[in-house]
Design a protein around this motif. Structure first.
Motif, PDB file in Angstrom:
ATOM      1  N   THR A 353       0.827  -1.213   0.000  1.00 58.22           N
ATOM      2  CA  THR A 353       0.000   0.000   0.000  1.00 58.22           C
ATOM      3  C   THR A 353       0.867   1.271   0.000  1.00 58.22           C
ATOM      4  O   THR A 353       0.369   2.362   0.290  1.00 58.22           O
ATOM      5  N   ASP A 354       2.158   1.098  -0.269  1.00 59.83           N
ATOM      6  CA  ASP A 354       3.105   2.227  -0.318  1.00 59.83           C
ATOM      7  C   ASP A 354       3.088   3.072   0.945  1.00 59.83           C
ATOM      8  O   ASP A 354       3.130   4.304   0.880  1.00 59.83           O
ATOM      9  N   GLN A 355       3.027   2.409   2.059  1.00 57.63           N
ATOM     10  CA  GLN A 355       3.054   3.115   3.350  1.00 57.63           C
ATOM     11  C   GLN A 355       4.422   2.915   4.006  1.00 57.63           C
ATOM     12  O   GLN A 355       5.058   1.874   3.804  1.00 57.63           O
ATOM     13  N   PRO A 356       4.844   3.889   4.825  1.00 57.85           N
ATOM     14  CA  PRO A 356       6.086   3.656   5.574  1.00 57.85           C
ATOM     15  C   PRO A 356       5.851   2.577   6.638  1.00 57.85           C
ATOM     16  O   PRO A 356       4.709   2.316   7.016  1.00 57.85           O
ATOM     17  N   SER A 357       6.928   1.973   7.110  1.00 59.49           N
ATOM     18  CA  SER A 357       6.796   0.922   8.133  1.00 59.49           C
ATOM     19  C   SER A 357       7.313   1.413   9.474  1.00 59.49           C
ATOM     20  O   SER A 357       8.077   2.380   9.541  1.00 59.49           O
ATOM     21  N   ALA A 358       6.912   0.713  10.513  1.00 61.20           N
ATOM     22  CA  ALA A 358       7.321   1.084  11.867  1.00 61.20           C
ATOM     23  C   ALA A 358       8.803   0.822  12.106  1.00 61.20           C
ATOM     24  O   ALA A 358       9.408   1.419  12.997  1.00 61.20           O
ATOM     25  N   ILE A 359       9.382  -0.106  11.336  1.00 60.78           N
ATOM     26  CA  ILE A 359      10.827  -0.379  11.447  1.00 60.78           C
ATOM     27  C   ILE A 359      11.439  -0.347  10.051  1.00 60.78           C
ATOM     28  O   ILE A 359      10.708  -0.455   9.061  1.00 60.78           O
ATOM     29  N   ALA A 360      12.764  -0.208   9.998  1.00 59.67           N
ATOM     30  CA  ALA A 360      13.440  -0.197   8.692  1.00 59.67           C
ATOM     31  C   ALA A 360      13.233  -1.539   7.996  1.00 59.67           C
ATOM     32  O   ALA A 360      13.365  -2.594   8.618  1.00 59.67           O
ATOM     33  N   ARG A 361      12.919  -1.503   6.695  1.00 63.30           N
ATOM     34  CA  ARG A 361      12.611  -2.746   5.973  1.00 63.30           C
ATOM     35  C   ARG A 361      13.842  -3.351   5.293  1.00 63.30           C
ATOM     36  O   ARG A 361      13.859  -4.531   4.945  1.00 63.30           O
ATOM     37  N   GLU A 362      14.873  -2.508   5.127  1.00 64.84           N
ATOM     38  CA  GLU A 362      16.034  -2.923   4.303  1.00 64.84           C
ATOM     39  C   GLU A 362      16.679  -4.243   4.731  1.00 64.84           C
ATOM     40  O   GLU A 362      17.018  -5.069   3.874  1.00 64.84           O
ATOM     41  N   PRO A 363      16.868  -4.471   6.053  1.00 67.34           N
ATOM     42  CA  PRO A 363      17.626  -5.691   6.421  1.00 67.34           C
ATOM     43  C   PRO A 363      16.966  -6.987   5.967  1.00 67.34           C
ATOM     44  O   PRO A 363      17.633  -8.010   5.870  1.00 67.34           O
ATOM     45  N   TYR A 364      15.673  -6.932   5.676  1.00 67.27           N
ATOM     46  CA  TYR A 364      14.948  -8.166   5.350  1.00 67.27           C
ATOM     47  C   TYR A 364      14.659  -8.285   3.846  1.00 67.27           C
ATOM     48  O   TYR A 364      14.099  -9.279   3.407  1.00 67.27           O
ATOM     49  N   LEU A 365      15.011  -7.248   3.084  1.00 65.66           N
ATOM     50  CA  LEU A 365      14.683  -7.268   1.653  1.00 65.66           C
ATOM     51  C   LEU A 365      15.445  -8.386   0.941  1.00 65.66           C
ATOM     52  O   LEU A 365      16.661  -8.532   1.123  1.00 65.66           O
TER      53      LEU A 365
END
Ligand SMILES: Cc1cc2nc3c(=O)[nH]c(=O)nc-3n(C[C@H](O)[C@H](O)[C@H](O)COP(=O)(O)OP(=O)(O)OC[C@H]3O[C@@H](n4cnc5c(N)ncnc54)[C@H](O)[C@@H]3O)c2cc1C
Length: 395
Positions: A353-365
């Motif tokens: 839904t193109d929303q920001p997340s509560a935590i950084a998403r990069e480490p799991y991409l």
């Protein structure tokens, strides 16, 4: 049936991760299809221990587990009784002075991050858990860790998604990923703008190139012995080689169930066969009896195995696939997928839904793995570095 309908998102796999994704996406107003070949909450979800635990192996692992734990706390009052959510707390047991120093470092680390925790002296440890063997150095109590019965939670999350309009395709085995669709073995197709792959350790069936290996674990459940232990008990010394049998490993890990039963774990083996391994089982039970001598006299009523989806860096794969951006991965949760399921659902729904997340998403991409990594794994050259996928991947 579905050839003409195009969902916003079709989720492959109705384990706890797929169900959490379905609920989170449905709450955002997306049209959702959830496809499960067996029953909802089967796979590793039915085989797992249900320990909701914060872990400190890396900042990324901590961020995901702590975020998830807080989501569980918000969700807990609305869960049905059959979910058996109880904030039992984890008691990490320090066998000796060296482990106690580790517990002290962990306590400082958690305190810096505002996570409630308490160091226990040897006397306090015995008072909290009188059935523990004497002579341990102390422990670290993590009071916000909890216990749930995972298959019921998966069912509940899928039910909530369905209530919000999601379509459930239960009994539909997926044989392949088509162009923006899931192709079922019976010939049906479920079409969607985006696909989420949440097949746990079976994700490699549809995408053999993913950097995922099956990691087998054994669990034993006893007869009812209410009050035998009060917290989830785990040894702090899981890195010591004493309990490492030719690359396989066992660690002391005992969970009190609401029924009064005890769940005894845990083992880890890179192994594809589901059969109970007597050698590992004996070693696991011997380890349990070392910490809880009285456990040897309790009746075990069932033993089973399950498969964790292990990645080389011990972090799950959450987000767009490198080769097919219409596909999102929600897999590779190893021994923490019950805990992190709800956080995974939120991250996936945020992305969709193109929303920001509560935590950084990069480490799991998934993008952190290159094509070369994947191809090497696929060709069984085993050049992906699995050396960090140790016993401390979860509990
Ligand atoms: C012994 C053991 C103990 C564990 N203890 C804990 C713990 O205490 N705490 C914790 O946080 N985690 C724990 N885990 C890890 C946790 O169980 C998993 O990480 C989690 O269940 C993964 O959920 P999932 O939905 O990704 O996968 P799964 O639960 O495996 O779900 C995948 C689903 O996909 C379905 N499926 C597979 N192939 C197809 C197909 N072709 N078509 C359609 N459907 C298909 C399966 O039937 C299954 O329902 C443990 C795991 C094991 C094995």
């Amino acid at each position: 049936m579905t050839a003409e309908k195009v969902f916003d998102v079709a989720i492959a796999g109705g384990g706890i991760v797929g169900a959490a994704c379905a609920w989170a996406c449905a709450r955002r107003g997306l049209t959702v299809a959830l496809v499960e070949r067996d029953v909802l909450g089967s796979g590793a979800t039915a085989a797992g221990m249900g320990h909701i635990v914060v872990m400190d192996d890396s900042e990324a692992q901590f961020a995901l587990t702590r975020y998830a734990q807080q989501l569980w706390q918000q969700m807990a009052p609305g869960l049905p009784g059959s979910a058996e959510y109880e904030q039992r707390g984890t008691l990490w047991i320090a066998a000796d002075r060296e482990e106690m120093e580790g517990a002290e470092r962990n306590a400082a680390w958690y305190s810096e991050r505002s996570v409630p925790c308490r160091l226990l002296t040897a006397a306090e440890l015995s008072k909290e858990e009188p059935n523990l063997a004497p002579g341990f150095a102390g422990g670290l109590l993590m009071p916000e860790d909890a216990v749930v019965y995972p298959p019921t939670v998966a069912l509940e999350l899928a039910r909530r998604a369905q209530e919000l309009g999601a379509s459930l395709f239960v009994g539909g085995a997926i044989k392949g990923l088509g162009q923006a669709c899931l192709v079922l073995e019976d010939g049906r197709e479920v079409h969607a703008n985006r696909i989420v792959l949440a097949l746990g350790a079976e994700s490699v069936q549809l995408r053999p190139d993913l950097p995922i290996r099956k990691r087998k674990g054994h669990l034993v459940i006893t007869d009812r012995h209410p009050g035998f232990v009060h917290h989830q008990l785990v040894e702090l010394g899981y890195l010591k080689s004493a309990h490492n049998i030719s690359g396989d490993s066992v660690a002391f890990n005992v969970q009190p169930r609401q029924t009064g039963q005890l769940l005894i774990g845990s083992s880890r083996q890179f192994e594809e066969h589901a059969a109970v391994d007597q050698r590992i089982l004996s070693s696991m039970l011997a380890r349990a009896a070392l910490y809880l001598p009285g456990i040897a006299s309790l009746s075990a009523i069932r033993v089973w195995t399950g498969f964790r989806a292990s990645t080389p860096d011990k972090l799950p794969l959450i987000g767009p696939d490198r080769t097919d951006p219409s596909l999102l991965l929600a897999t590779g949760h190893e021994g923490l997928g019950i805990t992190t399921s709800v956080a995974t659902g939120e991250l996936i729904a945020d992305m969709l839904t193109d929303q920001p997340s509560a935590i950084a998403r990069e480490p799991y991409l998934p993008a952190r793995y290159t094509h070369t990594d994947r191809n090497q794994k696929n060709e069984e050259k085993h050049e992906v570095d699995w050396s960090h996928a140790g016993i401390d991947d979860g509990v």
